[in-house]
Structures are given as structure tokens and as C-alpha cells.
Design an enzyme around this catalytic site. Sequence first.
Site, PDB file in Angstrom:
ATOM      1  CG  ASP A 215      98.093  40.984  20.289  1.00 54.62           C
ATOM      2  OD1 ASP A 215      98.004  42.143  19.878  1.00 54.62           O
ATOM      3  OD2 ASP A 215      97.861  39.996  19.553  1.00 54.62           O
TER       4      ASP A 215
ATOM      5  CG  HIS B 220      94.326  34.180  14.150  1.00 56.08           C
ATOM      6  ND1 HIS B 220      94.287  34.984  13.044  1.00 56.08           N
ATOM      7  CD2 HIS B 220      94.068  34.991  15.211  1.00 56.08           C
ATOM      8  CE1 HIS B 220      94.017  36.221  13.397  1.00 56.08           C
ATOM      9  NE2 HIS B 220      93.888  36.261  14.714  1.00 56.08           N
TER      10      HIS B 220
ATOM     11  CD  GLN C 111      89.377  43.536  21.795  1.00 57.45           C
ATOM     12  OE1 GLN C 111      88.788  42.653  22.398  1.00 57.45           O
ATOM     13  NE2 GLN C 111      90.565  43.333  21.243  1.00 57.45           N
TER      14      GLN C 111
ATOM     15  CG  LEU D 123      90.630  32.977  11.792  1.00 57.40           C
ATOM     16  CD1 LEU D 123      90.160  31.540  12.010  1.00 57.40           C
ATOM     17  CD2 LEU D 123      91.013  33.619  13.119  1.00 57.40           C
TER      18      LEU D 123
HETATM   19  P1  AMP Z   1      93.180  38.785  17.273  1.00 57.16           P
HETATM   20  O1  AMP Z   1      92.262  38.065  16.338  1.00 57.16           O
HETATM   21  O2  AMP Z   1      94.050  39.786  16.605  1.00 57.16           O
HETATM   22  O3  AMP Z   1      92.460  39.307  18.495  1.00 57.16           O
HETATM   23  O4  AMP Z   1      94.174  37.686  17.802  1.00 57.16           O
HETATM   24  C1  AMP Z   1      93.725  36.499  18.398  1.00 57.16           C
HETATM   25  C2  AMP Z   1      94.887  35.782  19.020  1.00 57.16           C
HETATM   26  O5  AMP Z   1      95.843  35.469  18.005  1.00 57.16           O
HETATM   27  C3  AMP Z   1      95.619  36.653  20.063  1.00 57.16           C
HETATM   28  O6  AMP Z   1      95.995  35.821  21.159  1.00 57.16           O
HETATM   29  C4  AMP Z   1      96.810  37.141  19.292  1.00 57.16           C
HETATM   30  O7  AMP Z   1      97.905  37.445  20.121  1.00 57.16           O
HETATM   31  C5  AMP Z   1      97.112  35.931  18.418  1.00 57.16           C
HETATM   32  N1  AMP Z   1      97.923  36.337  17.270  1.00 57.16           N
HETATM   33  C6  AMP Z   1      97.677  37.347  16.402  1.00 57.16           C
HETATM   34  N2  AMP Z   1      98.668  37.457  15.501  1.00 57.16           N
HETATM   35  C7  AMP Z   1      99.565  36.493  15.804  1.00 57.16           C
HETATM   36  C8  AMP Z   1     100.829  36.084  15.246  1.00 57.16           C
HETATM   37  N3  AMP Z   1     101.359  36.705  14.201  1.00 57.16           N
HETATM   38  N4  AMP Z   1     101.470  35.051  15.823  1.00 57.16           N
HETATM   39  C9  AMP Z   1     100.949  34.415  16.903  1.00 57.16           C
HETATM   40  N5  AMP Z   1      99.766  34.748  17.474  1.00 57.16           N
HETATM   41  C10 AMP Z   1      99.090  35.762  16.937  1.00 57.16           C
END
Ligand code: AMP
Length: 282
Positions: free
Chosen positions: A150, A37, A61, A33
Site C-alpha cells: 500500500d 502481515h 476508510q 492475516l
Molecule cells: P491491511 O490489513 O490490509 O490494512 O494491511 C495491514 C498492513 O499490512 C499494511 O501496512 C499493509 O501494507 C501490509 N500488507 C498487506 N499486504 C501485504 C503484503 N503482501 N506484503 C507486505 N505487507 C502487506
Amino acid sequence: MLVIERKEELSTYLATQRQAGKKIGFVPTMGALHQGHLSLIAASLSQTELTVCSIFVNPAQFNNIQDLEKYPRTLEKDRALLKEAGCQLLFCPAKEEMYPAPTYTSFSFGPLETVMEGYFRPGHFHGVGLVVSKLFHLVQPEIAFFGQKDLQQCRIIEQLVKDLFFPLEVQLVPTVREADGLAMSSRNARLTPAQRAQAGIFYQALQLGERRLREGIEIGRVQAEVEAFIGQNKAVKLEYFCVADGGTLQPAQDVQQHNELALCIAGYIGEIRLIDNLLLKI
Ligand code: AMP
């Protein structure tokens, strides 16, 4: 903060909370995180009464086994960050908990996944659809929060929710960036200092694209300019730069015909694949 690993325990606990009238917000993640996040957690905390964060590195995935194996796993640190942020419940199941048996259900998202990430990462969005559906059934949130970072994933989840009548709202949260504009990502931790110094180029490329579109330059030329800009940097390999409709994510030809444009970019620095995007109204 309550930490739950078993899905039965999660369902039982959340049923009591729902009965007590609590509004549940959900933030699915794969851990490692960062502030991006945590901005989703903050959005959930401000709009709901019980924020559930899941941490699960979803094998379904990953289309690249090395990417899966090397994906950073920092559960203890994540737990501390979530607790500090005020998150009320962490669900961190083992792989066997989420996939107790082989799955046969298959997800495809039509034109939403034939472009960009779906094109370059075959099967990726099937895995996302599968795990997010499982998690939505377990958590049954009123609002689920996803990062604009994303964007294609967000559009796909919106479609999934619409198609399968999931009774919840999907909220997009803006991308959180480092000082040089690099979108925060768990994968950034794998960049060497030299690679990290180059990584701001993706955001610079998006900004160049935005500026040129706002100046009225036609999309094909903007595309070529952005590709040439990235091409100057030998440390970076561009996979795609795409100017698309902000909703359908299909390639855009004429700026005037779209309410919102999405500028999306993906590329490699060394072995690390990074993505980013900007949404703009012109
Ligand atoms: P992940 O752990 O990469 O699967 O991301 C979990 C959630 O956090 C997803 O909805 C991502 O789009 C969001 N997320 C990841 N990086 C960012 C960021 N830099 N800014 C905002 N949300 C993010």
C-alpha cells in the site's frame, strides 16, 4: 500474547512497559492475516522489544459499503497466527471503542491523495489518517511498520507523521507475494479459483512495465503497452496503471528526472479490487 480490547487498558499497560524501558513496535492491520502481515510482525520483533499488532476493520476508510460488509473477519485464526509468530500484544477494539462518538476532524493530504487510490476511493485516506492518528496516540510506538503493498498509504503516513510531529519512525516492509507474483492481500480470499488463476496478471503487467522502462522505452509508450497487455484479458478490468515519482507519487514524464519510480496498478477481477506496485531505481 496479551489480548486487549479497551483503549484505557492498552494505554495503562503500555505506560508501564515504556517506563520499564521497552522499545515498542506497532503493526496496524485490518485482520484476515497472511504472510504479508506476518513479515511486518517479524520486522518489528527484530527491532523492538514489544510488538503491538492492532486488528480493526476501520469503517471510516471504506468508501464502498459492500466492501466493508464483505471484508473477511477471521479473529480467532489471526490470534493464533500472531501468537505463533511471537507477537506480544494484540489490540482488537470494537467499533464503539475507536469511534465512541461522531468525529468531525478531517484529513486531506493534498497532492498525495489526488492521484491513484485517493482519486478512485474518495475519503479513503481521510479514514486512514483518522484511525492511524488515533492508534498512534494510543500505542505511542517508536517504530510503526507499513507494507509497501500500500505504497500511497505509506507516503501519506510519512507525511502525517511529519506534519503532526508524531515522535516515531515509519518503516516500509517489502511486499510479500504468492508463487505467481500476486501480492498477498486479505481480499485474495474472496477470489473464486477461476479468478485467482487470473490474478497474477497485475504483477506480470508491473514486470512488463519495469522491463520496458529499463530498456529505455519512454513512459507514455510503456503506459500504452501495459494497458494493452491487461486489455487482452477479459476477466480483468484495469482501473489505472501509473508511472509516478517514488516519493511524491505524482505522474512521471521523463525517467531521467526521478531518483526512484513507482509503477502502480489497480483493477478488478469480478467484484474484487486489487492493487500492487513496484518501486524501481533506473
Ligand atoms: P491491511 O490489513 O490490509 O490494512 O494491511 C495491514 C498492513 O499490512 C499494511 O501496512 C499493509 O501494507 C501490509 N500488507 C498487506 N499486504 C501485504 C503484503 N503482501 N506484503 C507486505 N505487507 C502487506
